[in-house]
Write a protein that holds these residues in place. Structure first.
Motif, mmCIF file in Angstrom:
data_model
loop_
_atom_site.group_PDB
_atom_site.id
_atom_site.type_symbol
_atom_site.label_atom_id
_atom_site.label_comp_id
_atom_site.label_asym_id
_atom_site.label_seq_id
_atom_site.Cartn_x
_atom_site.Cartn_y
_atom_site.Cartn_z
ATOM 1 N N TRP A 203 0.995 -1.247 -0.044
ATOM 2 C CA TRP A 203 -0.015 -0.006 0.132
ATOM 3 C C TRP A 203 0.989 1.288 0.076
ATOM 4 C CZ3 TRP A 203 -4.714 -0.754 -1.252
ATOM 5 C CH2 TRP A 203 -5.329 -2.012 -1.010
ATOM 6 N N TYR A 241 -8.262 -2.235 -5.266
ATOM 7 C CA TYR A 241 -7.714 -3.174 -4.425
ATOM 8 C C TYR A 241 -6.959 -4.565 -5.015
ATOM 9 C CZ TYR A 241 -7.758 -5.918 0.132
ATOM 10 O OH TYR A 241 -7.355 -6.548 1.163
ATOM 11 N N GLU A 316 -11.471 -0.592 4.973
ATOM 12 C CA GLU A 316 -12.029 -0.822 3.892
ATOM 13 C C GLU A 316 -12.161 0.111 2.742
ATOM 14 O OE1 GLU A 316 -15.452 0.133 6.845
ATOM 15 O OE2 GLU A 316 -13.702 -1.066 6.804
ATOM 16 N N HIS A 324 -13.104 -0.613 -6.046
ATOM 17 C CA HIS A 324 -12.770 -0.341 -4.462
ATOM 18 C C HIS A 324 -11.402 0.077 -4.361
ATOM 19 C CE1 HIS A 324 -11.884 -2.998 -0.697
ATOM 20 N NE2 HIS A 324 -11.882 -1.705 -0.407
ATOM 21 N N VAL A 326 -8.580 1.854 -1.354
ATOM 22 C CA VAL A 326 -8.035 2.163 -0.098
ATOM 23 C C VAL A 326 -7.012 3.432 -0.176
ATOM 24 C CG1 VAL A 326 -7.019 1.179 1.898
ATOM 25 C CG2 VAL A 326 -8.425 -0.277 0.557
#
Length: 344
Positions: A203, A241, A316, A324, A326
């Motif tokens: 990430w 994601y 989430e 999706h 993050v």
């Protein structure tokens, strides 16, 4: 910037490097202020700007073209007349969607001459491709690029150039040495991260990668100095994601972190952590606007930040399925938040 113990008002903050995506993902992330295919001509840029305005008309979008063989001096003049402000250059293969990047700057000298003539900005992703023969990898790709920057500036001294998302002390010192037509953007995440933060942590992986503690210190120092040619360019790059959390042995993690939803509070939080909160307005508004010639409108919007310690967002993130995403700093404490109703 006006400041008190608990609030900071920033006039017309601006992000001079952000990826807003296309299609369904753009619908999700644009309101949170690498396209494929890239925007290579004036018509494409104007169409994309119209699509972004349809999503969020409150933002002034400064459009750029992608430096490619299709780009000509005549197209540069046409783009400038249409209000397009710059041209973005990626070396081939150095980051997401850079397969069509350039391999020789000399081939584009006529384009750069036209840009110098009409006042457009050249935005450079300042890395060279990794190569065993030259002992080049993601950790030294930026310093290896700097001779290209110096050569371009020497050849076109009136061309405004922005070295984007600097990550090294060498880049900071190079830009400072080149004078008023060369500037540099710095991301929020590079003010925070070092190698240890992304090695093994998908990430936090982006291109260019965060470097050594001394490099991070150089970025923090130039912001704290209030140097007028260094300003915010978030390089906020949302990826689904699955692209960030890829687990298959043959699948690479997507390069990019998503900071837009928390950008101003995060920048205030980080600047305060190294004693530069008083430089916030210049870094996020004044310096970049001055370099790009975009004045703060009298009576324009002010974003008010309020001191508050809270969780940024649940792990989430936002959206679902293929949209999706993050954000950076998910689940961590942050010291500032944006008031719900901006002051005028």
């Amino acid at each position: 910037m006006s400041a008190s113990t608990d609030t900071i008002a920033v006039p017309s903050p601006a992000d001079f490097h952000v990826h807003l995506r296309q299609g369904e993902l753009a619908q999700l992330v644009t309101k949170h202020p690498n396209l494929k295919p890239p925007v290579t001509n004036t018509e494409q840029a104007l169409l994309y700007r119209a699509q972004l305005h349809a999503i969020d008309p409150s933002v002034e979008y400064l459009m750029t073209l992608y430096l490619s063989p299709e780009l000509t001096p005549d197209e540069i003049r046409k783009a400038a007349q249409a209000g397009i402000v710059g041209v973005k250059s990626y070396p081939r293969g150095v980051t997401t969607n850079s397969e069509g990047g350039i391999e020789s700057y000399e081939a584009y000298y006529p384009v750069f001459a036209a840009m110098e003539e009409v006042g457009m900005v050249l935005n450079l992703h300042g890395e060279v491709p990794s190569a065993v023969a030259t002992n080049t990898c993601v950790l030294n790709a930026e310093p290896a690029f700097l001779p290209h920057l110096r050569k371009l500036h020497a050849q076109f001294p009136k061309l405004r150039i922005v070295l984007e998302h600097a990550t090294t002390r060498a880049a900071v010192e190079c830009v400072k040495s080149l004078g008023p037509t060369v500037a540099c953007t710095i991301t929020a995440h590079h003010l925070s991260l070092t190698v240890d933060d992304w090695a093994g942590q998908a990430w936090h992986f982006c291109k260019p990668v965060a470097k050594y503690p001394d490099d991070r210190a150089a970025l923090q120092e130039v912001v704290k100095e209030g140097h007028p040619r260094f300003f915010l360019g978030s390089d906020s790059a949302p990826h689904p994601y699955e692209s960030k959390a890829a687990a298959a042995p043959t699948t690479a993690c997507a390069a990019g972190v998503y900071t837009s939803p928390i950008l101003l509070p995060l920048v205030a939080h980080l600047l305060e952590s190294f004693g530069a909160l008083d430089k916030l307005e210049g870094f996020v508004s004044g310096h970049g606007r001055a370099f790009y010639g975009r004045r703060v409108k009298e009576g324009g919007e002010r974003i008010v930040l309020r001191r508050a310690s809270r969780k940024v967002v649940a792990i989430e993130g936002y959206g679902a399925g293929t949209t999706h995403v993050v954000p950076f700093w998910a689940g961590k404490e942050i010291g500032w938040e944006i008031e719900e109703e901006p002051s005028k």
